[in-house]
Design an enzyme around this catalytic site. Sequence first.
Site, PDB file in Angstrom:
ATOM      1  N   HIS A 113     -10.305  -6.582  -1.878  1.00 16.28           N
ATOM      2  CA  HIS A 113     -11.370  -6.389  -0.942  1.00 16.28           C
ATOM      3  C   HIS A 113     -12.497  -5.615  -1.334  1.00 16.28           C
ATOM      4  O   HIS A 113     -12.756  -4.330  -1.653  1.00 16.28           O
ATOM      5  CB  HIS A 113     -11.131  -5.321   0.341  1.00 16.28           C
ATOM      6  CG  HIS A 113      -9.939  -6.021   1.093  1.00 16.28           C
ATOM      7  ND1 HIS A 113     -10.019  -7.106   1.865  1.00 16.28           N
ATOM      8  CD2 HIS A 113      -8.494  -5.776   1.349  1.00 16.28           C
ATOM      9  CE1 HIS A 113      -8.899  -7.445   2.402  1.00 16.28           C
ATOM     10  NE2 HIS A 113      -7.882  -6.569   2.137  1.00 16.28           N
TER      11      HIS A 113
ATOM     12  N   GLU B 124      -6.038 -10.952  -0.910  1.00 16.96           N
ATOM     13  CA  GLU B 124      -6.847 -10.742   0.347  1.00 16.96           C
ATOM     14  C   GLU B 124      -8.422 -10.841   0.255  1.00 16.96           C
ATOM     15  O   GLU B 124      -9.059 -10.013   0.695  1.00 16.96           O
ATOM     16  CB  GLU B 124      -6.501  -9.427   1.085  1.00 16.96           C
ATOM     17  CG  GLU B 124      -4.968  -9.496   1.361  1.00 16.96           C
ATOM     18  CD  GLU B 124      -4.625  -7.890   1.959  1.00 16.96           C
ATOM     19  OE1 GLU B 124      -5.334  -7.367   2.412  1.00 16.96           O
ATOM     20  OE2 GLU B 124      -3.365  -7.745   2.127  1.00 16.96           O
TER      21      GLU B 124
ATOM     22  N   ASN C  13       2.173  -5.331  -3.117  1.00 17.15           N
ATOM     23  CA  ASN C  13       0.513  -5.642  -2.682  1.00 17.15           C
ATOM     24  C   ASN C  13      -0.115  -4.290  -2.585  1.00 17.15           C
ATOM     25  O   ASN C  13       0.217  -3.233  -1.864  1.00 17.15           O
ATOM     26  CB  ASN C  13       0.867  -6.444  -1.375  1.00 17.15           C
ATOM     27  CG  ASN C  13      -0.612  -7.124  -1.254  1.00 17.15           C
ATOM     28  OD1 ASN C  13      -1.401  -7.612  -1.968  1.00 17.15           O
ATOM     29  ND2 ASN C  13      -1.411  -6.990  -0.063  1.00 17.15           N
TER      30      ASN C  13
ATOM     31  N   ASP D 124     -12.177 -10.694  -0.228  1.00 16.06           N
ATOM     32  CA  ASP D 124     -13.447 -10.963   0.621  1.00 16.06           C
ATOM     33  C   ASP D 124     -14.362  -9.924  -0.067  1.00 16.06           C
ATOM     34  O   ASP D 124     -14.163  -8.878  -0.838  1.00 16.06           O
ATOM     35  CB  ASP D 124     -13.341 -10.697   2.277  1.00 16.06           C
ATOM     36  CG  ASP D 124     -12.678  -9.416   2.398  1.00 16.06           C
ATOM     37  OD1 ASP D 124     -11.760  -9.334   3.352  1.00 16.06           O
ATOM     38  OD2 ASP D 124     -12.617  -8.248   1.659  1.00 16.06           O
TER      39      ASP D 124
ATOM     40  N   GLU E  34       0.765  -1.111  -0.138  1.00 15.57           N
ATOM     41  CA  GLU E  34       0.030  -0.063   0.008  1.00 15.57           C
ATOM     42  C   GLU E  34       0.850   1.160   0.096  1.00 15.57           C
ATOM     43  O   GLU E  34       0.540   2.164   0.722  1.00 15.57           O
ATOM     44  CB  GLU E  34      -0.962  -0.090   1.080  1.00 15.57           C
ATOM     45  CG  GLU E  34      -2.066  -1.228   1.101  1.00 15.57           C
ATOM     46  CD  GLU E  34      -2.612  -1.479   2.542  1.00 15.57           C
ATOM     47  OE1 GLU E  34      -2.833  -0.495   3.245  1.00 15.57           O
ATOM     48  OE2 GLU E  34      -3.431  -2.462   2.478  1.00 15.57           O
TER      49      GLU E  34
HETATM   50  O1  G3I Z   1      -3.055  -8.009  19.094  1.00 13.93           O
HETATM   51  C1  G3I Z   1      -3.744  -7.008  19.838  1.00 13.93           C
HETATM   52  C2  G3I Z   1      -4.372  -7.358  21.193  1.00 13.93           C
HETATM   53  O2  G3I Z   1      -3.248  -7.574  21.976  1.00 13.93           O
HETATM   54  C3  G3I Z   1      -5.005  -6.097  21.532  1.00 13.93           C
HETATM   55  O3  G3I Z   1      -5.592  -6.684  22.895  1.00 13.93           O
HETATM   56  C4  G3I Z   1      -5.990  -5.848  20.517  1.00 13.93           C
HETATM   57  C5  G3I Z   1      -7.180  -4.485  21.157  1.00 13.93           C
HETATM   58  O4  G3I Z   1      -6.180  -3.318  21.017  1.00 13.93           O
HETATM   59  O5  G3I Z   1      -5.654  -5.619  19.457  1.00 13.93           O
HETATM   60  C6  G3I Z   1      -4.842  -6.610  18.965  1.00 13.93           C
HETATM   61  O6  G3I Z   1      -4.374  -6.071  17.560  1.00 13.93           O
HETATM   62  C7  G3I Z   1      -5.468  -5.955  16.678  1.00 13.93           C
HETATM   63  C8  G3I Z   1      -4.836  -6.636  15.420  1.00 13.93           C
HETATM   64  O7  G3I Z   1      -5.725  -6.756  14.355  1.00 13.93           O
HETATM   65  C9  G3I Z   1      -4.843  -8.317  15.679  1.00 13.93           C
HETATM   66  O8  G3I Z   1      -6.258  -8.571  15.969  1.00 13.93           O
HETATM   67  C10 G3I Z   1      -5.257  -4.443  16.117  1.00 13.93           C
HETATM   68  O9  G3I Z   1      -5.673  -3.620  17.202  1.00 13.93           O
HETATM   69  C11 G3I Z   1      -5.965  -4.041  14.593  1.00 13.93           C
HETATM   70  O10 G3I Z   1      -5.704  -3.072  14.174  1.00 13.93           O
HETATM   71  C12 G3I Z   1      -5.387  -5.425  13.550  1.00 13.93           C
HETATM   72  O11 G3I Z   1      -6.406  -5.322  12.644  1.00 13.93           O
HETATM   73  C13 G3I Z   1      -5.576  -5.839  11.364  1.00 13.93           C
HETATM   74  C14 G3I Z   1      -5.732  -4.952  10.390  1.00 13.93           C
HETATM   75  O12 G3I Z   1      -4.956  -5.137   9.071  1.00 13.93           O
HETATM   76  C15 G3I Z   1      -4.818  -3.768  10.832  1.00 13.93           C
HETATM   77  O13 G3I Z   1      -4.735  -2.588   9.718  1.00 13.93           O
HETATM   78  C16 G3I Z   1      -6.760  -6.752  11.066  1.00 13.93           C
HETATM   79  O14 G3I Z   1      -6.868  -7.856  11.887  1.00 13.93           O
HETATM   80  C17 G3I Z   1      -6.264  -7.422   9.736  1.00 13.93           C
HETATM   81  O15 G3I Z   1      -6.972  -8.184   9.011  1.00 13.93           O
HETATM   82  C18 G3I Z   1      -5.821  -6.246   8.632  1.00 13.93           C
HETATM   83  O16 G3I Z   1      -5.614  -6.747   7.394  1.00 13.93           O
HETATM   84  C19 G3I Z   1      -5.116  -5.863   6.533  1.00 13.93           C
HETATM   85  C20 G3I Z   1      -3.758  -6.398   5.578  1.00 13.93           C
HETATM   86  O17 G3I Z   1      -2.803  -6.640   6.404  1.00 13.93           O
HETATM   87  C21 G3I Z   1      -3.300  -5.402   4.476  1.00 13.93           C
HETATM   88  N1  G3I Z   1      -4.528  -5.182   3.681  1.00 13.93           N
HETATM   89  C22 G3I Z   1      -5.664  -4.705   4.410  1.00 13.93           C
HETATM   90  C23 G3I Z   1      -6.050  -5.742   5.480  1.00 13.93           C
HETATM   91  C24 G3I Z   1      -7.397  -5.094   6.186  1.00 13.93           C
HETATM   92  O18 G3I Z   1      -7.171  -3.935   6.675  1.00 13.93           O
END
Ligand code: G3I
Length: 315
Positions: free
Chosen positions: A202, A232, A166, A234, A125
């Site tokens: 997406h 990715e 990507n 969905d 990105e």
């Molecule tokens: O692991 C912490 C946990 O310890 C904490 O308690 C919790 C609450 O704060 O947060 C947890 O981390 C979260 C993480 O996902 C794991 O669940 C983050 O806050 C959260 O922001 C993160 O979101 C991820 C997101 O990327 C971040 O931008 C999504 O799961 C993930 O599916 C998403 O994936 C991205 C790709 O990497 C790139 N392309 C877009 C896609 C969707 O945004």
Amino acid sequence: MASLRELSEKRGVRFGCAVSVEALDDPEYVEAVGRECGISVAENASKFGPLCPSQGSHDYSAFDRIVAFAEERGMALRGHALVWHTQTPKWLGEDLPVREILADHIEETVGRYRGRIESWDVVNEAVADDAGMRDTIFLRSLGPDYLEWAFRIAHEADPGCQLVYNDYSIDEVCPKSDRVYELLSDLLGKGVPVHGVGLQAHLELSNPPNMDSVRRNVRRFRDLGLQVLVTEMDVRIPEPFSQEKREEQGRIYEEFVRACVEEGVTRILTWGLTDRYSWIPGFFQGTGEALPLDSKMRTKPAFEGLTRALGESTG
Ligand code: G3I
């Protein structure tokens, strides 16, 4: 019924999904992903921030768990994402030697899994929604050549790994995918080791891509000599959910994957496999049910659409 893995591998394609390390404690999830997927990628565990909770050290334990899950099942693996402006280490700031820190991260991480990760998203990105270069800590600290620099370092760390750029909203021909096309053409022209482009795909039920444009887009990247991956996918559904919307979702999965596979795409990954674990509802309020299996691990029309698109012979 044949699994998506069996259907896709019969025609030289690998289907898979992003794996959440937290969900590996769910036996129904493990069984479903293990049955349907021939390739996997860590949803979060292989990102810069999760790998580097504190400065000067890496914690690979979560990613190692996903790697073991995949290798035990003969799945291929993707790495995601070495250079991304989101989920960077909490301690990383522009007051620090960002270039040295990032070089160490790439060298150590790619080197650790050398020969075991078939492709890495080296840069994720980097192009903004207005098709300019995204203003990130990496652009500011390393300058506009940071993509070339990152790809070269990753290549040295694992010369056999397919290195991928990507991005999202580059699935069809549009100003943003035009910019990515120019960017990758320039890099290739300079002999930079870029081997593939990842279309995140997406998608939105209410605004599906034009499939002819998707085909033209895939074709032009393939004509550059690049592999094209769907990384990715969905298809989010707006509430209120209905069977009619699920059927339409199935048609979008089918038509998009058919278009890509017919244009030579051999890696199709969804961002998760089941609605039980999906990033969508938390990020797009009022939408959900974006994946091929429902929250009870039952197949949906989306799964049937994938079955038709992946199961067809190439004639
Ligand atoms: O692991 C912490 C946990 O310890 C904490 O308690 C919790 C609450 O704060 O947060 C947890 O981390 C979260 C993480 O996902 C794991 O669940 C983050 O806050 C959260 O922001 C993160 O979101 C991820 C997101 O990327 C971040 O931008 C999504 O799961 C993930 O599916 C998403 O994936 C991205 C790709 O990497 C790139 N392309 C877009 C896609 C969707 O945004």
